[in-house]
Design an enzyme around this catalytic site. Structure first.
Site, PDB file in Angstrom:
ATOM      1  CB  SER A  58      50.535  42.958  35.190  1.00  0.00           C
ATOM      2  OG  SER A  58      49.304  42.499  34.957  1.00  0.00           O
ATOM      3  CE  LYS A  59      53.216  36.878  32.257  1.00  0.00           C
ATOM      4  NZ  LYS A  59      53.596  35.486  32.656  1.00  0.00           N
ATOM      5  NE  ARG A  60      45.894  41.306  36.140  1.00  0.00           N
ATOM      6  CZ  ARG A  60      45.313  42.707  36.317  1.00  0.00           C
ATOM      7  NH1 ARG A  60      44.001  42.702  35.906  1.00  0.00           N
ATOM      8  NH2 ARG A  60      45.932  43.760  36.906  1.00  0.00           N
ATOM      9  CG  HIS A  61      47.342  45.767  32.188  1.00  0.00           C
ATOM     10  ND1 HIS A  61      48.051  45.816  33.212  1.00  0.00           N
ATOM     11  CD2 HIS A  61      45.915  46.179  32.590  1.00  0.00           C
ATOM     12  CE1 HIS A  61      47.079  46.052  34.257  1.00  0.00           C
ATOM     13  NE2 HIS A  61      45.888  46.293  33.903  1.00  0.00           N
ATOM     14  N   GLY A  62      48.291  43.251  28.432  1.00  0.00           N
ATOM     15  CA  GLY A  62      48.664  43.086  27.068  1.00  0.00           C
ATOM     16  C   GLY A  62      50.550  43.003  27.263  1.00  0.00           C
TER      17      GLY A  62
END
Ligand code: GLU
Length: 487
Positions: A254-258
């Site tokens: 998800s976005k948290r990972h980049g």
């Protein structure tokens, strides 16, 4: 003769997981030679969230990666239309058929009633489900309500106590209890649009899809779809659910990972062939050690049965390694072309200069090409080639310039450049030896002050090439600038 489809919803930029699904469909189709067909179907029944722009992005990203399709909205084919919003009449026919056969019914339950049902059944049963209230309505009652204009959905009957069994190409045998499917399933929403599970089955059947290859997140939909196939007495296609891609912490990517959208990688200067190579390695591995494979080699080796069950982890370091490899291998002209927008955006060149100084830009790109991980990195690498009035990068660089003998060395270098017939490869390769002879300075003592004097930095690209790129006038400008201000 297999027929597979990629069926994205144009409700946002394409996610890495979706594009991997597209790729696996494509690889499967192509690995079967010319007999197989790749279909692109646009699932745009969510009118609020779908847009033509997002649909455009789907074509753009697929084309960028070189994932071609044989049939689709902009390509035609014998099974058109390929956009679900243009197939509503077709769906009508099949709701009616199910209703006539007593396998589906109109439901007039209000959202409040449904909420209450859910809560109640959640207490009694293991999973919340629709109570089945409107099953009891007679045809006459249903028609009456419809005439009154009450909002209605259509529900497909899902009887409890059945076990749905299928053999997934990737996951193996799957058995699901129909009690867990949420009760009678909505197949047409109150806005008249089909639900995904319904339209997917109708279209997969009518488009004669033989293999449904998609992400594991759809695994829970498959039993519902199989019950629909059964109700219509249609042949069930093969299913292959590719495992979900995870982030490094092993939670869903998800976005948290980049970056999670394929377009973000394109914009950052990842090469299409690198991206394709990397995506293919998520849940699939070639025979042997070699992981760097071009599209044709991947197609040659790809087998759907070899898609692994384990969840792959998106590894940016590996992608970067692959991308750096392909950048190194690429024609400099191509990397230059890709680099130009970044150089313009950074204000290093104008659009006009990009045209006029193309040869010079290529020379410059060639100097740094091997050190790029992404094409966008080029702006940091080449900024030294643009501003002749630079400030040395740090204290270390300043100290190098202040060193004993630097002034003399730079004066000699300057006059050699001034006197040279031409500042060409011969001169640039010979000048360091010549200076060494003349001054007795050698090694680091010789190169370092010169490097800092012409680039402002202690480390950087090949000096001979840098000399060639800068040329006589700019080399002299730089040396004078340094002599006047820092030495
Ligand atoms: N429109 C669905 C999606 O984008 C398609 C799923 C399927 O392949 O059946 O997830």
């Amino acid at each position: 003769m297999a027929r597979a489809r990629f069926a994205p919803s144009p409700t946002g930029p394409i996610h890495i997981g979706n594009i991997r699904t597209a790729l696996f469909n494509y690889l499967f189709v192509k690995s079967g030679g010319n007999y197989n067909t790749m279909i692109l179907r646009i699932e745009d029944t969510d009118l609020q969230r779908s847009s033509a722009d997002y649909e455009g992005l789907i074509y753009e990203e697929l084309s960028w990666l070189g994932i071609e399709w044989d049939e689709g909205p902009n390509r035609g084919g014998d099974y058109k239309p390929y956009r679900q919003s243009e197939r509503l009449d077709i769906y009508n026919k099949y709701y009616n058929r199910l209703i006539e056969e007593g396998k589906a019914y109109y439901c007039f339950c209000t959202p409040e009633e449904l909420e209450r049902d859910k809560k109640q059944t959640a207490c009694q049963a293991s999973s919340p489900r629709y109570s089945g209230r409107c099953r009891a309505l007679t045809d006459a009652q249903a028609q009456e309500y419809l005439k009154e204009g009450r909002p209605a959905t259509i529900r497909f009957k899902i009887d409890p106590g059945r076990t749905v069994v299928f053999d997934d190409v990737v996951k193996g045998r799957i058995e699901i209890d129909s009690d867990t499917l949420g009760g009678d399933m909505v197949i047409r929403k109150s806005d008249g649009m089909p639900t995904y599970n319904f339209s997917a089955v109708i279209d997969d059947h009518l488009m004669e899809i033989t293999h449904v290859i998609r992400g594991e997140d759809h695994l829970s939909n498959t039993p519902k779809q199989i019950l629909l196939y059964d109700a219509f007495k249609w042949e069930i296609p093969a299913f292959a659910h590719a495992p979900l891609i995870l982030g490094p912490d092993r939670t869903k990517l998800s976005k948290r990972h980049g970056n999670t959208y394929i377009g973000q990688y394109r914009q950052e200067g990842y090469l299409a062939e690198a991206m394709l190579n990397y995506l293919a390695l998520l849940s699939w591995a070639p025979e042997g050690e070699r992981e760097l494979l071009n599209k044709e080699e991947i197609i040659e080796q790809f087998k759907l049965e070899k898609v692994t069950r384990a969840n792959p982890v998106f590894d940016i370091d590996k992608l970067n390694w692959i991308n750096a490899h392909y950048i190194k291998e690429a024609e400099t002209a191509r990397i230059t072309e890709l680099a130009v927008p970044y150089l313009i955006k950074k204000g290093l060149i104008s659009r006009q200069e990009a045209e006029e100084k193309r040869e010079w830009l290529e020379l410059m790109t060639a100097i740094v090409q091997d050190s790029l991980v992404r094409v966008s990195d080029i702006t940091d690498r080449v900024s030294i080639f643009f501003n002749d009035q630079f400030t040395p990068e740090n204290e270390e660089a300043l100290q190098v310039l202040k060193g004993e003998g630097t002034a003399g060395l730079l004066e000699k270098l300057k006059s050699a450049i001034e006197k040279a017939k031409q500042v060409d490869l011969e001169f640039c390769s010979g000048i360091f030896k010549a200076l060494q002879k003349e001054t007795g300075i050698k090694g680091k003592q010789l190169y370092m002050p010169i490097r800092v004097a012409v680039t402002g930095q202690c480390h950087g690209p090949d000096l001979v090439k840098t000399f060639l790129l800068l040329g006589r006038e700019r080399l002299i400008n730089r040396i004078e600038h340094v002599l006047n201000n820092y030495v």
